[in-house]
Motif scaffolding. Structure first.
Motif, PDB file in Angstrom:
ATOM      1  N   PHE A  39      25.684 -28.721  15.459  1.00 65.41           N
ATOM      2  CA  PHE A  39      26.690 -28.016  14.664  1.00 65.41           C
ATOM      3  C   PHE A  39      28.056 -28.685  14.650  1.00 65.41           C
ATOM      4  N   ASP A  40      28.392 -29.403  15.716  1.00 69.30           N
ATOM      5  CA  ASP A  40      29.768 -29.879  15.867  1.00 69.30           C
ATOM      6  C   ASP A  40      30.074 -31.132  15.056  1.00 69.30           C
ATOM      7  N   CYS A  41      29.085 -31.704  14.371  1.00 69.77           N
ATOM      8  CA  CYS A  41      29.332 -32.910  13.590  1.00 69.77           C
ATOM      9  C   CYS A  41      29.790 -32.598  12.170  1.00 69.77           C
ATOM     10  N   VAL A  42      30.031 -31.329  11.859  1.00 73.24           N
ATOM     11  CA  VAL A  42      30.543 -30.926  10.551  1.00 73.24           C
ATOM     12  C   VAL A  42      31.828 -30.143  10.778  1.00 73.24           C
ATOM     13  N   ILE A  43      32.903 -30.589  10.137  1.00 66.89           N
ATOM     14  CA  ILE A  43      34.192 -29.919  10.276  1.00 66.89           C
ATOM     15  C   ILE A  43      34.804 -29.739   8.895  1.00 66.89           C
TER      16      ILE A  43
ATOM     17  N   LEU B  23      29.189 -21.545   7.482  1.00 63.50           N
ATOM     18  CA  LEU B  23      29.637 -20.327   6.807  1.00 63.50           C
ATOM     19  C   LEU B  23      30.079 -19.280   7.824  1.00 63.50           C
ATOM     20  N   LEU B  24      29.341 -19.161   8.920  1.00 66.03           N
ATOM     21  CA  LEU B  24      29.751 -18.222   9.969  1.00 66.03           C
ATOM     22  C   LEU B  24      31.117 -18.603  10.532  1.00 66.03           C
ATOM     23  N   ARG B  25      31.295 -19.869  10.835  1.00 67.81           N
ATOM     24  CA  ARG B  25      32.577 -20.311  11.389  1.00 67.81           C
ATOM     25  C   ARG B  25      33.706 -20.137  10.378  1.00 67.81           C
ATOM     26  N   HIS B  26      33.395 -20.445   9.121  1.00 64.90           N
ATOM     27  CA  HIS B  26      34.420 -20.277   8.091  1.00 64.90           C
ATOM     28  C   HIS B  26      34.815 -18.813   7.956  1.00 64.90           C
ATOM     29  N   SER B  27      33.826 -17.907   7.988  1.00 62.02           N
ATOM     30  CA  SER B  27      34.122 -16.473   7.913  1.00 62.02           C
ATOM     31  C   SER B  27      34.950 -16.029   9.114  1.00 62.02           C
ATOM     32  N   LYS B  28      34.604 -16.516  10.277  1.00 61.41           N
ATOM     33  CA  LYS B  28      35.367 -16.163  11.478  1.00 61.41           C
ATOM     34  C   LYS B  28      36.808 -16.661  11.382  1.00 61.41           C
ATOM     35  N   GLU B  29      36.985 -17.887  10.905  1.00 59.49           N
ATOM     36  CA  GLU B  29      38.345 -18.423  10.761  1.00 59.49           C
ATOM     37  C   GLU B  29      39.168 -17.603   9.762  1.00 59.49           C
TER      38      GLU B  29
ATOM     39  N   VAL C  40      35.006 -10.196  14.436  1.00 58.43           N
ATOM     40  CA  VAL C  40      35.231 -11.535  14.991  1.00 58.43           C
ATOM     41  C   VAL C  40      34.500 -11.692  16.328  1.00 58.43           C
ATOM     42  N   GLU C  41      34.577 -10.663  17.156  1.00 53.10           N
ATOM     43  CA  GLU C  41      33.880 -10.718  18.440  1.00 53.10           C
ATOM     44  C   GLU C  41      32.367 -10.821  18.229  1.00 53.10           C
TER      45      GLU C  41
ATOM     46  N   VAL D 217      27.358 -14.185  18.050  1.00 47.24           N
ATOM     47  CA  VAL D 217      26.263 -14.815  17.305  1.00 47.24           C
ATOM     48  C   VAL D 217      26.338 -16.332  17.426  1.00 47.24           C
ATOM     49  N   LEU D 218      27.536 -16.877  17.255  1.00 44.46           N
ATOM     50  CA  LEU D 218      27.690 -18.329  17.357  1.00 44.46           C
ATOM     51  C   LEU D 218      27.352 -18.833  18.760  1.00 44.46           C
ATOM     52  N   THR D 219      27.747 -18.049  19.765  1.00 45.40           N
ATOM     53  CA  THR D 219      27.429 -18.436  21.143  1.00 45.40           C
ATOM     54  C   THR D 219      25.927 -18.436  21.375  1.00 45.40           C
ATOM     55  N   GLN D 220      25.250 -17.414  20.850  1.00 40.94           N
ATOM     56  CA  GLN D 220      23.797 -17.353  20.999  1.00 40.94           C
ATOM     57  C   GLN D 220      23.114 -18.511  20.280  1.00 40.94           C
ATOM     58  N   ILE D 221      23.619 -18.837  19.103  1.00 36.18           N
ATOM     59  CA  ILE D 221      23.043 -19.971  18.374  1.00 36.18           C
ATOM     60  C   ILE D 221      23.229 -21.258  19.166  1.00 36.18           C
ATOM     61  N   GLU D 222      24.415 -21.441  19.730  1.00 39.13           N
ATOM     62  CA  GLU D 222      24.677 -22.635  20.523  1.00 39.13           C
ATOM     63  C   GLU D 222      23.789 -22.667  21.768  1.00 39.13           C
ATOM     64  N   GLN D 223      23.581 -21.480  22.395  1.00 35.63           N
ATOM     65  CA  GLN D 223      22.707 -21.425  23.565  1.00 35.63           C
ATOM     66  C   GLN D 223      21.278 -21.767  23.185  1.00 35.63           C
ATOM     67  N   THR D 224      20.850 -21.268  22.008  1.00 36.42           N
ATOM     68  CA  THR D 224      19.506 -21.595  21.534  1.00 36.42           C
ATOM     69  C   THR D 224      19.364 -23.095  21.319  1.00 36.42           C
ATOM     70  N   ASP D 225      20.388 -23.680  20.744  1.00 38.82           N
ATOM     71  CA  ASP D 225      20.349 -25.124  20.522  1.00 38.82           C
ATOM     72  C   ASP D 225      20.313 -25.874  21.848  1.00 38.82           C
ATOM     73  N   CYS D 226      21.094 -25.396  22.821  1.00 42.07           N
ATOM     74  CA  CYS D 226      21.075 -26.042  24.144  1.00 42.07           C
ATOM     75  C   CYS D 226      19.704 -25.895  24.795  1.00 42.07           C
ATOM     76  N   SER D 227      19.098 -24.702  24.644  1.00 43.29           N
ATOM     77  CA  SER D 227      17.755 -24.506  25.198  1.00 43.29           C
ATOM     78  C   SER D 227      16.762 -25.434  24.523  1.00 43.29           C
ATOM     79  N   SER D 228      16.917 -25.593  23.218  1.00 44.44           N
ATOM     80  CA  SER D 228      16.044 -26.510  22.496  1.00 44.44           C
ATOM     81  C   SER D 228      16.222 -27.938  22.997  1.00 44.44           C
ATOM     82  N   LEU D 229      17.466 -28.325  23.263  1.00 47.79           N
ATOM     83  CA  LEU D 229      17.718 -29.662  23.788  1.00 47.79           C
ATOM     84  C   LEU D 229      17.065 -29.844  25.151  1.00 47.79           C
ATOM     85  N   VAL D 230      17.125 -28.782  25.991  1.00 49.64           N
ATOM     86  CA  VAL D 230      16.510 -28.872  27.315  1.00 49.64           C
ATOM     87  C   VAL D 230      14.996 -29.021  27.188  1.00 49.64           C
ATOM     88  N   ILE D 231      14.391 -28.200  26.313  1.00 47.01           N
ATOM     89  CA  ILE D 231      12.946 -28.276  26.116  1.00 47.01           C
ATOM     90  C   ILE D 231      12.558 -29.657  25.588  1.00 47.01           C
ATOM     91  N   ASN D 232      13.326 -30.151  24.642  1.00 49.53           N
ATOM     92  CA  ASN D 232      13.034 -31.482  24.103  1.00 49.53           C
ATOM     93  C   ASN D 232      13.160 -32.556  25.188  1.00 49.53           C
TER      94      ASN D 232
END
Length: 449
Positions: free
Chosen positions: A166-170, A239-245, A298-299, A304-319
């Motif tokens: 996610f962090d490679c798009v700003i 879109l989630l980050r943009h809405s939050k901002e 916002v909270e 949601v964003l934190t959970q998505i990031e955690q899911t991605d981290c879990s995916s990285l660990v599994i990979n």
């Protein structure tokens, strides 16, 4: 002609200002026209190197990726004097391909970025696109600085990546902020960096949202060579980050409005205008309820964003686990390591050890071929044990006379030269002659003659 940077900076405040700048005699020579190189090649080359390196270093420190002679003249004034040799310096830099004219640089780029970027870049420079433009009116691009700054921008972007998915798009505005942090201040320089990065496939610019109204920049992920298109997952997260901002911006405005209403309410109460104060108080309550709803949203988005990031981290660990298992399997297969192979190897080791023990035992045996019958030896030994022991022979103790005779004999043997008849006398004594006279001895001696 208007310079690219009409506001000249004070050269004296530059950190890398050459030490020769404060030497009047030296600078008078450096500001003068070039003489023929054959007259003094050492001075000519030193002067060329001074101006070339000084100009490039100054442009790098001040974020200038394109320059022209009027800009350099205005930047490098000294005590009211300007350099008379810059045209020669620019000609040499062009020969070295360190400076490239704007038109030549444009034609060398790929059409993928010329279509949109350079139109914006070149719009104020269309009057300089002619190949017949004099050198003192041409705009030049410092290609080595463009490439260097482009790499610096990419490294700065990648240093902020924690979740590559996610962090490679700003947002485009965040990208511009990164460029300014890399000492790129004017719009033309930023556009050059964008063009170079798109040409090298390090970034891409796109629009997201239902109406495609959000401009974003995706850059190459760490450890990869080329940027990839924006995925559906990245689009959703953006879109989630943009809405939050946007909600956070609205919360800031709501806070300002509430503070303004409180100020007005206090003012009305001070003036005893309770009706106006009550009306503003109702408005304040409505804004506070809306503020609480947005704050709760916002909270929720943060969760949601934190959970998505955690899911991605879990995916990285599994990979990572999967990659490790595959690598382990491949290593075992490549080296032929299986339970059966290990058992066979252990059996071979035991067989080898048994063989070695047999060899050691064989080597410890005597080499001489002894054919003696042990039974015969035992019989002979037994016979020797049964034989009687012979009597011991004792030596008689000599008498005093014998001791004297022996001593005399020894003395005579030791000194025969002193008495020539000593040996004869000793022999007579042994034959039993007890007394001998000199006459008898003489007779015996004469008879012997």
């Amino acid at each position: 002609m208007t310079s690219l940077t009409p506001k000249p900076s004070q050269i004296e405040s530059w950190d890398r200002l050459p030490s020769d700048w404060h030497n009047d005699e030296r600078m008078d020579a450096l500001f003068a026209f070039f003489k023929d190189r054959d007259l003094n090649p050492v001075h000519y080359d030193a002067k060329m190197k001074f101006w070339s390196e000084t100009i490039i270093n100054y442009c790098e420190d001040h974020g200038l990726l394109q320059i022209d002679i009027p800009t350099i003249v205005s930047r490098f004034r000294r005590k009211g004097k300007t350099s008379k040799c810059l045209d020669k310096i620019f000609e040499e830099l062009i020969k070295q391909n360190r400076l490239i004219s704007t038109s030549d640089y444009t034609y060398s780029q790929q059409s993928s970025w010329v279509s949109w970027t350079f139109n914006k870049l070149a719009s104020p420079l269309t009057s300089w696109m002619s190949t017949k433009t004099p050198i003192d009116q041409e705009v030049f691009i410092i290609k080595e600085l463009v490439d260097k700054k482009a790499q610096q921008v990419i490294e700065t972007l990648q240093s902020n990546v924690y979740v590559p998915t996610f962090d490679c798009v700003i947002s485009f505005s965040s990208f511009i902020d990164i460029c300014r942090r890399c000492a790129l201040f004017d719009e033309n320089s930023i556009n050059l960096i964008i063009s170079a990065l798109i040409r090298d496939k390090k970034i891409l610019i796109d629009y997201i949202g239902d109406t495609k109204n959000v401009k974003v920049v995706k850059f190459v992920a760490p450890g990869t060579s080329n940027v990839r298109p924006i995925t559906e997952i990245e689009n959703s997260v953006l879109l989630l980050r943009h809405s939050k901002e946007r909600l956070e911006e609205q919360l800031k405005k709501s806070d300002q409005q509430i503070e303004g209403l409180l100020t007005d309410i206090r003012r009305h109460l001070k003036n005893s205008n309770r009706t106006a104060a009550m009306k503003l108080l109702r408005k304040k309550k409505i804004l506070e309820r809306e503020h609480d709803k947005k704050e709760s949203t916002v909270e929720h988005l943060n969760t949601v964003l934190t959970q998505i990031e955690q899911t991605d981290c879990s995916s990285l660990v599994i990979n990572a686990y999967s990659s490790g298992v595959q690598a382990h399997k491949e290593l075992l297969r490549k080296n032929g390591l299986t339970p059966d192979a290990v058992e066979d190897m252990i059996d071979e080791v035991h067989d080898m050890l048994d063989t070695q023990n047999e060899l050691d035992e064989a080597l410890s045996r005597p080499v001489v071929n002894d054919t003696t019958d042990m039974t015969e030896l035992e019989t002979e030994l037994e016979e020797l044990l049964n034989q009687p022991i012979p009597p011991t022979v004792t030596t008689p103790v000599p008498s005093n006379k014998e001791i004297i005779t022996t001593s005399i004999t020894d003395e005579a043997i030791k000194t025969p030269e002193q008495d020539p008849f000593a040996d004869l006398e000793l022999r007579l004594q042994k034959l039993g002659v007890q007394e001998s006279t000199p006459h008898k001895v003489a007779d015996i001696a004469s008879s012997s003659h």
